[in-house]
Design an enzyme around this catalytic site. Structure first.
Site, PDB file in Angstrom:
ATOM      1  N   GLN A   1      14.613  -8.995  -3.853  1.00  0.00           N
ATOM      2  CA  GLN A   1      13.289  -9.614  -3.665  1.00  0.00           C
ATOM      3  C   GLN A   1      12.805 -10.266  -4.961  1.00  0.00           C
ATOM      4  O   GLN A   1      12.349 -11.427  -4.954  1.00  0.00           O
ATOM      5  CB  GLN A   1      12.304  -8.544  -3.202  1.00  0.00           C
ATOM      6  CG  GLN A   1      10.844  -8.949  -3.272  1.00  0.00           C
ATOM      7  CD  GLN A   1       9.925  -7.928  -2.636  1.00  0.00           C
ATOM      8  OE1 GLN A   1       9.835  -7.870  -1.425  1.00  0.00           O
ATOM      9  NE2 GLN A   1       9.236  -7.129  -3.435  1.00  0.00           N
TER      10      GLN A   1
ATOM     11  N   ASP B   1      13.375  -3.318  -5.564  1.00  0.00           N
ATOM     12  CA  ASP B   1      13.662  -4.419  -4.653  1.00  0.00           C
ATOM     13  C   ASP B   1      14.239  -5.565  -5.480  1.00  0.00           C
ATOM     14  O   ASP B   1      13.616  -6.622  -5.636  1.00  0.00           O
ATOM     15  CB  ASP B   1      12.372  -4.841  -3.934  1.00  0.00           C
ATOM     16  CG  ASP B   1      11.818  -3.706  -3.111  1.00  0.00           C
ATOM     17  OD1 ASP B   1      12.520  -3.238  -2.200  1.00  0.00           O
ATOM     18  OD2 ASP B   1      10.697  -3.241  -3.399  1.00  0.00           O
TER      19      ASP B   1
ATOM     20  N   VAL C   1      10.883   3.187 -10.993  1.00  0.00           N
ATOM     21  CA  VAL C   1      10.339   4.498 -11.358  1.00  0.00           C
ATOM     22  C   VAL C   1      10.974   5.519 -10.416  1.00  0.00           C
ATOM     23  O   VAL C   1      11.037   5.289  -9.199  1.00  0.00           O
ATOM     24  CB  VAL C   1       8.800   4.520 -11.236  1.00  0.00           C
ATOM     25  CG1 VAL C   1       8.253   5.891 -11.583  1.00  0.00           C
ATOM     26  CG2 VAL C   1       8.182   3.455 -12.137  1.00  0.00           C
TER      27      VAL C   1
ATOM     28  N   GLY D   1       8.664  -4.760  -8.667  1.00  0.00           N
ATOM     29  CA  GLY D   1       9.541  -3.673  -9.111  1.00  0.00           C
ATOM     30  C   GLY D   1      11.003  -4.025  -8.914  1.00  0.00           C
ATOM     31  O   GLY D   1      11.371  -4.739  -7.979  1.00  0.00           O
ATOM     32  N   GLN D   2      11.836  -3.473  -9.796  1.00  0.00           N
ATOM     33  CA  GLN D   2      13.277  -3.765  -9.711  1.00  0.00           C
ATOM     34  C   GLN D   2      13.980  -2.967  -8.634  1.00  0.00           C
ATOM     35  O   GLN D   2      15.154  -3.187  -8.388  1.00  0.00           O
ATOM     36  CB  GLN D   2      13.944  -3.513 -11.063  1.00  0.00           C
ATOM     37  CG  GLN D   2      13.662  -4.647 -12.041  1.00  0.00           C
ATOM     38  CD  GLN D   2      14.361  -4.481 -13.361  1.00  0.00           C
ATOM     39  OE1 GLN D   2      14.660  -3.361 -13.770  1.00  0.00           O
ATOM     40  NE2 GLN D   2      14.603  -5.568 -14.054  1.00  0.00           N
TER      41      GLN D   2
ATOM     42  N   GLY E   1       0.799  -1.217   0.000  1.00  0.00           N
ATOM     43  CA  GLY E   1       0.000   0.000   0.000  1.00  0.00           C
ATOM     44  C   GLY E   1       0.835   1.272   0.000  1.00  0.00           C
ATOM     45  O   GLY E   1       2.026   1.252  -0.276  1.00  0.00           O
TER      46      GLY E   1
ATOM     47  N   GLY F   1       5.577   4.039  -8.784  1.00  0.00           N
ATOM     48  CA  GLY F   1       6.181   2.718  -9.012  1.00  0.00           C
ATOM     49  C   GLY F   1       5.100   1.646  -9.039  1.00  0.00           C
ATOM     50  O   GLY F   1       5.048   0.800  -9.949  1.00  0.00           O
ATOM     51  N   HIS F   2       4.192   1.689  -8.042  1.00  0.00           N
ATOM     52  CA  HIS F   2       3.092   0.722  -8.010  1.00  0.00           C
ATOM     53  C   HIS F   2       2.174   0.911  -9.217  1.00  0.00           C
ATOM     54  O   HIS F   2       1.691  -0.064  -9.802  1.00  0.00           O
ATOM     55  CB  HIS F   2       2.249   0.900  -6.736  1.00  0.00           C
ATOM     56  CG  HIS F   2       3.005   0.692  -5.464  1.00  0.00           C
ATOM     57  ND1 HIS F   2       3.194   1.690  -4.546  1.00  0.00           N
ATOM     58  CD2 HIS F   2       3.600  -0.408  -4.956  1.00  0.00           C
ATOM     59  CE1 HIS F   2       3.872   1.217  -3.511  1.00  0.00           C
ATOM     60  NE2 HIS F   2       4.140  -0.057  -3.734  1.00  0.00           N
TER      61      HIS F   2
ATOM     62  N   GLN G   1       7.669  -9.846   7.625  1.00  0.00           N
ATOM     63  CA  GLN G   1       8.880  -9.397   6.937  1.00  0.00           C
ATOM     64  C   GLN G   1       9.549  -8.221   7.633  1.00  0.00           C
ATOM     65  O   GLN G   1      10.528  -7.670   7.134  1.00  0.00           O
ATOM     66  CB  GLN G   1       8.613  -9.092   5.463  1.00  0.00           C
ATOM     67  CG  GLN G   1       7.742  -7.880   5.177  1.00  0.00           C
ATOM     68  CD  GLN G   1       7.338  -7.825   3.713  1.00  0.00           C
ATOM     69  OE1 GLN G   1       6.483  -8.572   3.236  1.00  0.00           O
ATOM     70  NE2 GLN G   1       7.943  -6.919   2.964  1.00  0.00           N
TER      71      GLN G   1
HETATM   72  O1  PAF Z   1       7.599  -5.277  -2.131  1.00  0.00           O
HETATM   73  C1  PAF Z   1       6.693  -5.245  -1.279  1.00  0.00           C
HETATM   74  O2  PAF Z   1       5.947  -4.274  -1.139  1.00  0.00           O
HETATM   75  C2  PAF Z   1       6.515  -6.441  -0.357  1.00  0.00           C
HETATM   76  O3  PAF Z   1       7.735  -6.985   0.010  1.00  0.00           O
HETATM   77  C3  PAF Z   1       5.576  -7.521  -0.925  1.00  0.00           C
HETATM   78  C4  PAF Z   1       6.153  -8.147  -2.184  1.00  0.00           C
HETATM   79  C5  PAF Z   1       4.218  -6.909  -1.228  1.00  0.00           C
HETATM   80  C6  PAF Z   1       5.370  -8.640   0.098  1.00  0.00           C
HETATM   81  O4  PAF Z   1       4.810  -8.168   1.277  1.00  0.00           O
END
Ligand code: PAF
Length: 282
Positions: A153, A150, A176, A147-148, A31, A36-37, A61
């Site tokens: 991830q 992270d 972005v 997104g890159q 959220g 970027g989102h 996390q």
């Molecule tokens: O990148 C994020 O916002 C979080 O790590 C994700 C992938 C939504 C997992 O909670």
């Protein structure tokens, strides 16, 4: 746009869409949506019939001393932004729905989680891979978008999907950036004006590193020390790590060759920021 907070009704909705052979794209987020989102949602919209956005600040996390309790949220604005960007469904579960009191199962990816953010946040990626697996099982999308920014991830999730035969295509989308180069992040909201100005040093130093590589520098230590010199000139910016790694193994390299990632994490006050660039080096 439909909003769901429970798994049963979301699955009912999705199963009727899947019966019509609709392709489903999933954009998992925590959220506080930014450009970027929005770019992830738009990319999914272009490649699927239905785009599902999940918004869930995943407690597993975050370590105990991290910013879980202060993580920025603005659900009303997120719904507006998601709708404008073209999301069809938003899934906003609560903790009780995602983790029962007796949750005992975690997903772990070895090796790729040891370096970079995994070194300073040793429990982080276990939480990420666990929640992403749960979201994949709940939504069962055809494709999922990350997104890159992270970078680690996204690489870990690709490996997990491959190792566990999860039939979902992982799409990585470019970082972005703000006009001055700062990578978009929900955590940028924590920065005061002074910190916000200083934060541009991440991208500036990465661009400088890139220019050295273009000029022929291949020594990883020289690259990281040049970045470190630039960053330490900014008072109050504390380096967590600066690494040059192989994109496939995420292990440090000493000579730049092939697909490499230069990744940085700093602390600016209490705010942790990360950034990276990927390069193909001959
Ligand atoms: O990148 C994020 O916002 C979080 O790590 C994700 C992938 C939504 C997992 O909670």
């Amino acid at each position: 746009m439909k909003v769901f907070s429970d798994i049963v009704s979301l699955r009912e909705e999705l199963s009727s869409l899947k019966n019509m052979n609709y392709k489903i794209g999933l954009v998992p987020t925590m959220g506080y949506l930014h450009e970027g989102h929005i770019s992830l949602i738009r990319t999914s919209k272009g490649e699927n019939d239905i785009t599902v956005l999940s918004i869930y600040v995943n407690p597993t996390q975050f370590a105990l001393d991290e910013d879980l309790d202060n993580y920025p949220t603005d659900l009303e604005n997120d719904k507006k932004v998601a709708k404008e960007a073209g999301a069809d469904i938003i899934f906003i579960p609560c903790n009780e729905i995602m983790y029962s009191n007796n949750h005992l199962t975690y997903v772990t990816v070895d090796n790729l989680t040891n370096n970079l953010c995994g070194k300073s946040r040793p429990t982080h990626f276990n939480g990420v891979t666990t929640i992403v697996t749960k979201l994949f099982n709940i939504v069962q999308p055809d494709k999922a978008y990350f997104g890159q920014k992270d970078a680690q991830q996204a690489i870990i999730i690709k490996k997990m999907v491959n190792d566990l035969n999860i039939p979902i295509k992982i799409i990585e989308c470019p970082i972005v950036r703000e006009k001055d180069g700062l990578a978009m992040s929900s955590r940028n909201a924590y920065l005061n004006k002074n910190e916000r100005n200083k934060a541009t040093i991440l991208y500036k130093s990465l661009q400088y590193a890139k220019s050295l590589i273009i000029k022929g520098e291949r020594n990883a230590h020289k690259i990281t020390s040049n970045i470190a010199n630039m960053i330490t000139k900014e008072s109050g910016v504390n380096i967590d790590y600066i690494n040059v790694v192989d994109v496939n193994t995420l292990e440090d390299i000493s000579i730049l060759k092939g697909n490499i990632l230069i990744a940085i994490a700093v602390k600016l006050g209490d705010t942790r920021l990360i950034d990276n660039i990927r390069l193909e080096v001959q």
